[in-house]
Design a protein around this motif. Structure first.
Motif, PDB file in Angstrom:
ATOM      1  N   GLU A   1       4.436   6.750   3.148  1.00  0.00           N
ATOM      2  CA  GLU A   1       4.688   5.568   3.651  1.00  0.00           C
ATOM      3  C   GLU A   1       4.269   4.410   2.836  1.00  0.00           C
ATOM      4  O   GLU A   1       3.421   4.696   1.807  1.00  0.00           O
ATOM      5  N   GLN A   2       4.642   3.313   2.893  1.00  0.00           N
ATOM      6  CA  GLN A   2       4.358   2.129   2.215  1.00  0.00           C
ATOM      7  C   GLN A   2       4.602   0.953   2.984  1.00  0.00           C
ATOM      8  O   GLN A   2       5.478   0.825   3.925  1.00  0.00           O
ATOM      9  N   GLY A   3       3.765  -0.019   2.859  1.00  0.00           N
ATOM     10  CA  GLY A   3       3.923  -1.541   3.396  1.00  0.00           C
ATOM     11  C   GLY A   3       2.629  -2.047   3.418  1.00  0.00           C
ATOM     12  O   GLY A   3       1.677  -1.749   2.654  1.00  0.00           O
TER      13      GLY A   3
ATOM     14  N   GLN B   1       2.729   1.356  12.022  1.00  0.00           N
ATOM     15  CA  GLN B   1       3.662   2.562  12.308  1.00  0.00           C
ATOM     16  C   GLN B   1       2.908   3.567  12.906  1.00  0.00           C
ATOM     17  O   GLN B   1       3.326   4.586  13.314  1.00  0.00           O
ATOM     18  N   ASN B   2       1.431   3.569  12.819  1.00  0.00           N
ATOM     19  CA  ASN B   2       0.758   4.470  13.616  1.00  0.00           C
ATOM     20  C   ASN B   2       1.051   5.896  12.974  1.00  0.00           C
ATOM     21  O   ASN B   2       1.071   6.952  13.693  1.00  0.00           O
ATOM     22  N   GLY B   3       0.941   5.945  11.561  1.00  0.00           N
ATOM     23  CA  GLY B   3       1.429   7.092  10.813  1.00  0.00           C
ATOM     24  C   GLY B   3       0.227   7.797  10.147  1.00  0.00           C
ATOM     25  O   GLY B   3      -1.154   7.679  10.563  1.00  0.00           O
ATOM     26  N   PHE B   4       0.384   8.307   9.215  1.00  0.00           N
ATOM     27  CA  PHE B   4      -0.793   8.919   8.322  1.00  0.00           C
ATOM     28  C   PHE B   4      -1.742   7.986   8.035  1.00  0.00           C
ATOM     29  O   PHE B   4      -3.086   8.371   7.749  1.00  0.00           O
TER      30      PHE B   4
ATOM     31  N   ILE C   1       0.761  -1.275  -0.088  1.00  0.00           N
ATOM     32  CA  ILE C   1       0.064   0.108  -0.084  1.00  0.00           C
ATOM     33  C   ILE C   1       1.030   1.395  -0.015  1.00  0.00           C
ATOM     34  O   ILE C   1       1.698   1.520   0.786  1.00  0.00           O
ATOM     35  N   LEU C   2       0.760   2.225  -1.078  1.00  0.00           N
ATOM     36  CA  LEU C   2       1.503   3.316  -0.906  1.00  0.00           C
ATOM     37  C   LEU C   2       0.651   4.640  -0.692  1.00  0.00           C
ATOM     38  O   LEU C   2      -0.528   4.550  -1.034  1.00  0.00           O
ATOM     39  N   VAL C   3       0.959   5.069   0.710  1.00  0.00           N
ATOM     40  CA  VAL C   3       0.394   6.103   0.956  1.00  0.00           C
ATOM     41  C   VAL C   3       0.880   7.543   0.324  1.00  0.00           C
ATOM     42  O   VAL C   3       2.105   7.883   0.590  1.00  0.00           O
ATOM     43  N   MET C   4       0.301   8.346  -0.382  1.00  0.00           N
ATOM     44  CA  MET C   4       0.708   9.426  -0.967  1.00  0.00           C
ATOM     45  C   MET C   4       0.123  10.935  -0.277  1.00  0.00           C
ATOM     46  O   MET C   4      -1.203  10.763   0.062  1.00  0.00           O
ATOM     47  N   LYS C   5       1.090  11.712  -0.167  1.00  0.00           N
ATOM     48  CA  LYS C   5       0.412  13.030   0.265  1.00  0.00           C
ATOM     49  C   LYS C   5       1.308  14.228  -0.556  1.00  0.00           C
ATOM     50  O   LYS C   5       2.463  13.985  -0.405  1.00  0.00           O
ATOM     51  N   ASP C   6       0.695  15.134  -0.886  1.00  0.00           N
ATOM     52  CA  ASP C   6       1.347  16.277  -1.817  1.00  0.00           C
ATOM     53  C   ASP C   6       2.225  15.837  -2.721  1.00  0.00           C
ATOM     54  O   ASP C   6       3.427  16.238  -2.748  1.00  0.00           O
ATOM     55  N   GLY C   7       1.843  14.873  -3.506  1.00  0.00           N
ATOM     56  CA  GLY C   7       2.924  14.297  -4.382  1.00  0.00           C
ATOM     57  C   GLY C   7       3.856  13.344  -4.196  1.00  0.00           C
ATOM     58  O   GLY C   7       4.563  12.904  -5.059  1.00  0.00           O
ATOM     59  N   ASN C   8       4.017  12.982  -2.814  1.00  0.00           N
ATOM     60  CA  ASN C   8       5.257  12.270  -2.678  1.00  0.00           C
ATOM     61  C   ASN C   8       4.473  10.826  -1.742  1.00  0.00           C
ATOM     62  O   ASN C   8       3.566  10.844  -1.249  1.00  0.00           O
ATOM     63  N   ILE C   9       5.288   9.864  -1.846  1.00  0.00           N
ATOM     64  CA  ILE C   9       5.118   8.566  -1.211  1.00  0.00           C
ATOM     65  C   ILE C   9       5.663   8.706   0.164  1.00  0.00           C
ATOM     66  O   ILE C   9       6.862   8.594   0.368  1.00  0.00           O
TER      67      ILE C   9
ATOM     68  N   LEU D   1       1.352  -0.924   7.990  1.00  0.00           N
ATOM     69  CA  LEU D   1       1.234   0.433   8.241  1.00  0.00           C
ATOM     70  C   LEU D   1       0.284   0.808   9.309  1.00  0.00           C
ATOM     71  O   LEU D   1       0.527   1.849  10.118  1.00  0.00           O
ATOM     72  N   LEU D   2      -0.673   0.073   9.846  1.00  0.00           N
ATOM     73  CA  LEU D   2      -1.317   0.289  10.923  1.00  0.00           C
ATOM     74  C   LEU D   2      -0.095   0.249  12.292  1.00  0.00           C
ATOM     75  O   LEU D   2      -0.422   1.199  13.151  1.00  0.00           O
TER      76      LEU D   2
END
Length: 588
Positions: free
Chosen positions: A564-566, A574-577, A554-562, A571-572
């Motif tokens: 987070e990925q996993g 990592q407790n991130g975005f 799963i690629l997590v994108m924000k403002d044109g950048n990846i 990803l859960l």
């Protein structure tokens, strides 16, 4: 400034006329035949006044009519009239053919050019305006071109021929006619300058109103849902009022050409009548010759009216043609280079290295994006609206070219792969469906026209749309209306899914592919997708995170950048975005 604008407009008109003549030159044989027939028609038409004059001279007075000679002249007039009618019919037929062939060529070239225009042009221009250029503007152009062919050649040859015939009768009266008639040119030229601007604005505003109408009709449900009817009506009325204003001004200036030139022509006719009568009284010419001269004066001035009308109509035609040529001359997609290769049976390796892209130079979107996908991997792309998910898909398909960096398929730079073979390697199911006005069968087989009946039905069953297709009036032979007609959005999406399942390309792009499908059918479709994605590199764009839990990456994108990925669990943890997005959807 005004003189510069006029000069620039004049140069643009000359350029447009040269382009038109370039299209006409393809049919120069028919044009030459038309010119010859026009000359023959004029000669016979101008011969008739001489015969009428001779007939008048055979009528000396009561009881002094030379009936036998008069009868011979009348027979000549009848024969000449019949020949003239036949020649004019042949000339008009040829002119019609040339006109419609030229318009067909221009319209075909404009439509074909749309196929090679970059997506960026189509995204930035209203579809209604493009439709207006191809349909309405070419129709306007054809009307002006037809009038030019039918009247311009004949008018010019009539003027020249009439002058020669009048000179043969009496040079002095001919000089009087020639001295007065240039007034018609000055009047016509003055008015033509005013009309072009109005016709140009009329064409542009007509394109705007077509674009607005197309937009409102295509999104009428949205307009009604947001009670936007009054605002849409105000916008339409504003454009419509501008169109009416330009049309009225264009019509006003064009309509005064004929009365103005007719006024000048009446002066010419009166001058010929007065001077000719004096010459007849003094015996310099006969009454029959005076009759011929009056006919010629009328014949001579009539083409000026016609040419003036043609000039006015040509202003509209040139304005419309220039809009069509603007479309045709838009830069097309860059040609495939000579060393471009065809992507055969792709394995599905996808690499994006330091990719940067933006739709506008001053607004950055994707910067230094890196991605590696293995064959058979299911790669989900998630993120907030506007983060670049769909842009990533556009770059993979080469709908847009990267500003910098490289995208590789099986270690080959996509810029070195032909667009056709690259896109054939991907199967796309988008949130926005597209169906053409054709049968259900042809819509499913859109990407594989040679598919057998069994293959089409199998794909429809796998997409769970076979049952509702068979309930339609003609089954698979049912003709769908524009964009699917009365089908629901979910049914349209199922047909688009069946289209991809029929082709089974080595790579898949699923952009909210099940957004309009009910939950029960979605579960079945997901099972079909899972089977279809086996061994195929798949990119899944999704907002509903529940649909991508089984994705390999799963690629997590924000403002044109990846960022987070996993996997879902990684990803859960990592407790991130991604966790924030997930909790926003599923937290109680």
């Amino acid at each position: 400034m005004r003189k510069e604008g006029i000069a620039k407009r004049g140069e643009k008109n000359k350029t447009t006329i040269r382009k038109i003549l370039n299209y006409i030159s393809k049919y120069k044989g028919m044009v030459l035949a038309s010119v010859i027939l026009a000359a023959i028609s004029v000669v016979f038409t101008l011969y008739i006044p001489i015969l009428i004059g001779q007939a008048v001279d055979q009528i000396v007075g009561p009881g002094q009519v030379n009936a036998s000679a008069l009868f011979v002249i009348l027979k000549k007039i009848l024969v000449v009239s019949l020949i003239t009618a036949g020649v004019q019919w042949m000339k008009n037929h040829i002119n019609n053919r040339v006109t419609y062939y030229v318009v067909e060529d221009i319209r075909t070239k404009a439509f074909n050019h749309i196929q090679v225009l970059p997506i960026s042009y189509l995204d930035s221009h209203p579809s209604g305006d493009i439709v207006s250029r191809i349909i309405t503007d070419t129709d306007q152009f054809s009307e002006g071109l037809l009038m030019g062919f039918t009247q311009l050649f004949t008018g010019v040859t009539t003027i020249i021929g009439t002058l020669l015939f009048m000179l043969s009768i009496n040079p002095v009266i001919t000089l009087v006619v020639v001295a007065v008639t240039p007034l018609s040119f000055f009047v016509a030229r003055f008015i033509a300058g005013k009309t072009f601007t109005m016709f140009k604005c009329q064409s542009e505003t007509r394109g705007a109103i077509t674009a607005l109408t197309d937009e409102m009709l295509g999104n009428l449900k949205v307009v009604k849902a947001f009670s936007h009817e009054q605002e849409a009506q105000k916008e339409f009325e504003e454009i419509n009022e501008r169109l009416a204003g330009y049309s009225m001004k264009a019509t006003f200036f064009s309509s005064i050409v004929n009365p103005a030139t007719r006024f000048v022509n009446s002066i010419v006719y009166a001058a010929v009548g007065v001077i000719g009568a004096l010459f007849a009284v003094k015996g310099f010419i006969t009454v029959g010759q005076l009759t011929s001269f009056l006919n010629y004066a009328n014949q001579y001035t009539k083409p000026f009216n016609e040419i003036s009308g043609v000039v006015t109509e040509l202003q509209n035609s040139i304005a419309s043609a220039s809009r069509v040529f603007e479309l045709i001359e838009q830069p097309a997609l860059k040609e495939e280079t000579g060393d471009s290769c065809v992507l055969g049976d792709a394995q599905g390796y996808v690499d994006m290295q330091h990719v940067a892209f933006s739709y506008e130079a001053d607004k950055k979107l994707i910067e230094d994006l890196n991605l590696h996908a293995e064959p058979g991997q299911r790669i989900a792309i998630v993120g907030p609206t506007g983060c670049g998910k769909s842009t990533l898909i556009n770059l993979l398909m080469r709908f847009y070219e990267v500003n910098s960096g490289t995208i590789k398929i099986d270690s080959m730079d996509t810029r070195k792969i032909t667009r056709e073979s690259l896109r054939a390697g991907f199967g796309m199911v988008l949130q926005e469906t597209w169906l053409k006005s054709s049968t259900v069968r042809e819509n499913i087989a859109y990407g594989k026209p040679d598919a057998t009946e069994e293959e089409i039905i199998r794909a429809a069953k796998e997409a769970h749309c076979d049952s509702f297709i068979r309930r339609m009036p003609e089954g698979y032979d049912t003709v769908l209306g524009e964009d699917g007609g009365m089908l629901s959005q979910g049914q349209k999406q199922l047909l688009c899914i069946a289209r991809v399942m029929l082709c089974l390309p080595p790579m898949l792009i699923l952009d909210e592919a099940t957004s309009s499908i009910d939950t029960r059918t979605e579960q079945k479709i997901q099972n079909a997708f899972a089977k279809m994605m086996e061994g195929r590199t798949s990119f899944i764009v999704a907002h509903r995170l529940s649909t991508i839990k089984e994705a390999d990456v799963i690629l997590v994108m924000k403002d044109g950048n990846i960022i987070e990925q996993g996997t879902h669990q990684e990803l859960l943890a990592q407790n991130g975005f991604y966790t924030q997005l997930y909790n926003a959807q599923f937290a109680r």
